[in-house]
Motif scaffolding. Structure first.
Motif, PDB file in Angstrom:
ATOM      1  N   UNK A  71      49.685  36.298  75.772  1.00 54.45           N
ATOM      2  CA  UNK A  71      48.991  37.283  75.382  1.00 54.45           C
ATOM      3  C   UNK A  71      49.072  38.443  76.459  1.00 54.45           C
ATOM      4  N   UNK A  72      49.092  38.138  77.668  1.00 53.03           N
ATOM      5  CA  UNK A  72      49.205  39.153  78.758  1.00 53.03           C
ATOM      6  C   UNK A  72      50.560  39.541  78.887  1.00 53.03           C
ATOM      7  N   UNK A  73      51.505  38.761  78.393  1.00 50.79           N
ATOM      8  CA  UNK A  73      52.917  39.172  78.424  1.00 50.79           C
ATOM      9  C   UNK A  73      53.024  40.201  77.381  1.00 50.79           C
ATOM     10  N   UNK A  74      52.414  39.922  76.093  1.00 52.30           N
ATOM     11  CA  UNK A  74      52.428  40.718  74.966  1.00 52.30           C
ATOM     12  C   UNK A  74      51.861  41.918  75.025  1.00 52.30           C
ATOM     13  N   UNK A  75      50.627  41.953  75.745  1.00 47.31           N
ATOM     14  CA  UNK A  75      50.055  43.313  76.238  1.00 47.31           C
ATOM     15  C   UNK A  75      50.647  44.232  77.070  1.00 47.31           C
ATOM     16  N   UNK A  76      51.440  43.568  78.061  1.00 44.26           N
ATOM     17  CA  UNK A  76      52.356  44.373  78.781  1.00 44.26           C
ATOM     18  C   UNK A  76      53.429  45.125  78.084  1.00 44.26           C
ATOM     19  N   UNK A  77      53.931  44.261  77.293  1.00 44.43           N
ATOM     20  CA  UNK A  77      55.047  45.047  76.381  1.00 44.43           C
ATOM     21  C   UNK A  77      54.426  46.168  75.343  1.00 44.43           C
ATOM     22  N   UNK A  78      53.366  45.756  75.041  1.00 37.92           N
ATOM     23  CA  UNK A  78      52.621  46.915  74.255  1.00 37.92           C
ATOM     24  C   UNK A  78      52.291  48.057  74.969  1.00 37.92           C
ATOM     25  N   UNK A  79      51.897  47.987  76.381  1.00 38.29           N
ATOM     26  CA  UNK A  79      51.811  48.940  76.978  1.00 38.29           C
ATOM     27  C   UNK A  79      53.223  49.667  77.702  1.00 38.29           C
ATOM     28  N   UNK A  80      54.289  49.550  77.099  1.00 38.35           N
ATOM     29  CA  UNK A  80      55.552  50.182  77.504  1.00 38.35           C
ATOM     30  C   UNK A  80      55.927  49.561  79.197  1.00 38.35           C
ATOM     31  N   UNK A  81      55.349  48.357  79.329  1.00 39.39           N
ATOM     32  CA  UNK A  81      55.910  47.771  80.613  1.00 39.39           C
ATOM     33  C   UNK A  81      54.981  47.622  81.707  1.00 39.39           C
ATOM     34  N   UNK A  82      53.671  48.289  81.194  1.00 40.49           N
ATOM     35  CA  UNK A  82      52.665  48.647  82.386  1.00 40.49           C
ATOM     36  C   UNK A  82      51.601  47.301  82.057  1.00 40.49           C
ATOM     37  N   UNK A  83      51.268  46.680  83.165  1.00 41.77           N
ATOM     38  CA  UNK A  83      50.026  45.735  83.274  1.00 41.77           C
ATOM     39  C   UNK A  83      49.334  45.798  84.331  1.00 41.77           C
ATOM     40  N   UNK A  84      48.068  45.808  84.359  1.00 40.67           N
ATOM     41  CA  UNK A  84      47.108  45.504  85.602  1.00 40.67           C
ATOM     42  C   UNK A  84      47.534  46.797  86.481  1.00 40.67           C
ATOM     43  N   UNK A  85      47.869  47.720  86.153  1.00 42.41           N
ATOM     44  CA  UNK A  85      48.213  48.870  87.007  1.00 42.41           C
ATOM     45  C   UNK A  85      49.511  48.853  87.610  1.00 42.41           C
ATOM     46  N   UNK A  86      50.492  47.858  87.286  1.00 38.75           N
ATOM     47  CA  UNK A  86      51.710  47.622  87.769  1.00 38.75           C
ATOM     48  C   UNK A  86      52.680  47.942  86.805  1.00 38.75           C
ATOM     49  N   UNK A  87      54.213  48.569  87.005  1.00 34.65           N
ATOM     50  CA  UNK A  87      55.233  48.623  86.262  1.00 34.65           C
ATOM     51  C   UNK A  87      56.101  47.338  86.404  1.00 34.65           C
ATOM     52  N   UNK A  88      56.181  46.556  85.378  1.00 29.89           N
ATOM     53  CA  UNK A  88      56.556  45.152  84.985  1.00 29.89           C
ATOM     54  C   UNK A  88      58.192  45.268  84.372  1.00 29.89           C
ATOM     55  N   UNK A  89      58.225  46.046  83.284  1.00 23.98           N
ATOM     56  CA  UNK A  89      59.311  46.119  82.607  1.00 23.98           C
ATOM     57  C   UNK A  89      59.620  47.764  82.666  1.00 23.98           C
ATOM     58  N   UNK A  90      60.943  48.488  82.649  1.00 26.67           N
ATOM     59  CA  UNK A  90      60.796  49.680  82.679  1.00 26.67           C
ATOM     60  C   UNK A  90      60.836  50.192  81.119  1.00 26.67           C
ATOM     61  N   UNK A  91      59.807  51.289  80.951  1.00 32.71           N
ATOM     62  CA  UNK A  91      59.608  51.775  79.679  1.00 32.71           C
ATOM     63  C   UNK A  91      61.001  52.098  78.771  1.00 32.71           C
ATOM     64  N   UNK A  92      62.069  52.264  79.190  1.00 33.67           N
ATOM     65  CA  UNK A  92      63.283  52.675  78.553  1.00 33.67           C
ATOM     66  C   UNK A  92      63.689  51.183  78.030  1.00 33.67           C
ATOM     67  N   UNK A  93      63.572  50.093  78.533  1.00 33.01           N
ATOM     68  CA  UNK A  93      64.019  48.758  77.945  1.00 33.01           C
ATOM     69  C   UNK A  93      63.082  48.482  76.710  1.00 33.01           C
ATOM     70  N   UNK A  94      61.669  48.800  76.768  1.00 30.46           N
ATOM     71  CA  UNK A  94      61.087  48.579  75.632  1.00 30.46           C
ATOM     72  C   UNK A  94      61.171  49.377  74.521  1.00 30.46           C
ATOM     73  N   UNK A  95      61.516  50.767  74.970  1.00 30.92           N
ATOM     74  CA  UNK A  95      61.836  51.668  73.818  1.00 30.92           C
ATOM     75  C   UNK A  95      63.420  51.390  73.064  1.00 30.92           C
TER      76      UNK A  95
END
Length: 379
Positions: free
Chosen positions: A267-291
């Motif tokens: 669920x943490x991974x999924x929530x990070x993806x929902x937030x365009x790659x941001x989680x817990x204040x950190x950029x994990x996956x580039x927003x363009x990747x999710x777009x």
């Protein structure tokens, strides 16, 4: 349904590490990222499933032999259930949900320029030059547009059944019979696969393309897939537990479906993806990747495939299933009813672990309206 079969599936989903070799995907060792909880009573939420049957959420979960189910809305857990011996700290098999983790890692490599979408496989894996995969592009692998004779797990012909046994022997889930001379590892098996028609001409979902993507990730980064997933994603999520991959006899991870993890960590991974790659204040996956994932792929190819009935209107992009519904939801799906459902416009994610003794298309149909019903209720 055969209750003994269900019990065998459940044991495999819950306890693979007890009887198969594994590779650890390490968490950071730091603090666990907290998840707030505001429970809602969703058991009696009613909807009509894709078969036309009226049901409630609790009935649908029982019917699909769900082991664990979690709904997050706006970053808070609003519904969390465990069944049949499943516990919050127990790591469950994700089956082909694993593919979406691999697709995300490859998409990051494309974004930073370590790979090119139109690069051929044999540029990175010359061992596959004479196989079905050698002249395929990375994007064709990502979008399941590889035409090859790769076995499925629900065989319809003896040929496929024989190939399936070769595959299971190669990945180490069944022992080799005396005198066996076939492929003994995942990589050896991939090299034996032949091409059936031109790549890019059809959507043909199979495990082969993802295994090749996993091989490419390891080759380009000169590290194991487990270590790469830990470095790039898992250690940055504040996960509660290590995850693990099932591996073959030489330690190669099953990229197509070997990942095991806890419900809340997925669920943490999924929530990070929902937030365009941001989680817990950190950029994990580039927003363009999710777009790029969210834009979807060729709906016409999926509509002409044997997966269209279970997923009408869907497309497939970068190892993710794209719904194209009003919530712009996209999904990861796996055998026996594993699911990540991410609905950005509903500010919702859902994670489901199951031990359903049937194809993932069946549970997808049973829940195709259920996830949208939950989104409607929450919004």
């Amino acid at each position: 349904m055969d209750l003994q079969q269900i019990d065998i599936i459940r044991q495999n989903m819950h306890f693979a590490h007890r009887f198969l070799p594994t590779a650890t995907v390490h968490r950071s060792g730091g603090d666990v990222s907290p998840i707030a909880s505001e429970p809602l009573h969703l058991d009696e939420l009613a909807f009509v499933d894709a078969t036309g049957r009226a049901t409630t959420l609790s009935q649908a979960l029982e019917r699909t032999h769900t082991d664990a189910f979690l709904v997050m809305h706006r970053g808070k857990i609003v519904y969390e259930k465990y069944y049949s011996g499943m516990e919050p700290t127990l790591r469950h098999g994700l089956a082909s949900v694993t593919k979406s983790f691999i697709g995300t890692l490859i998409s990051i490599e494309l974004f930073v320029g370590n790979l090119g979408a139109n690069d051929r496989v044999d540029r990175y894996i010359p061992e596959l030059a004479d196989s079905a995969f050698g002249d395929a592009t990375i994007q064709q692998l990502l979008d399941m547009q590889i035409s090859c004779k790769y076995p499925i797990f629900f065989p319809e012909a003896n040929y496929i059944d024989n190939q399936r046994n070769l595959l299971l022997t190669a990945i180490g889930t069944i022992p080799a019979k005396e005198g066996y001379t076939g492929p003994k590892t995942i990589h050896e098996y991939l090299a034996s696969i032949t091409k059936s028609q031109e790549h890019g001409s059809a959507f043909l979902y199979s495990n082969g393309p993802t295994e090749v993507l996993g091989w490419i990730l390891g080759r380009v980064n000169d590290t194991s897939l487990a270590e790469l997933l830990s470095q790039r994603i898992w250690s940055k999520l504040g996960t509660e537990e290590d995850a693990y991959f099932v591996v073959d006899s030489v330690g190669t991870e099953q990229a197509c479906g070997g990942l095991h993890a806890t419900l809340r960590d997925v669920a943490r991974f999924a929530e990070m993806m929902r937030n365009d790659g941001l989680f817990n204040g950190y950029r994990i996956v580039p927003k363009a990747v999710i777009g790029d994932i969210q834009q979807g792929g060729r709906r016409d190819l999926l509509a002409a495939s044997n997966r269209a009935k279970a997923r009408p209107g869907y497309s497939y992009r970068n190892q993710w299933w794209i719904t194209h519904n009003r919530f712009k939801a996209y999904e990861a799906n796996g055998l026996y009813g594993q699911r990540i459902h991410i609905a950005p416009l509903a500010e919702m994610v859902i994670v489901q672990f199951s031990s359903y003794p049937g194809h993932s298309d069946e549970t997808a149909r049973l829940f195709s309206h259920g996830f949208e019903a939950i989104a409607n209720h929450l919004n």
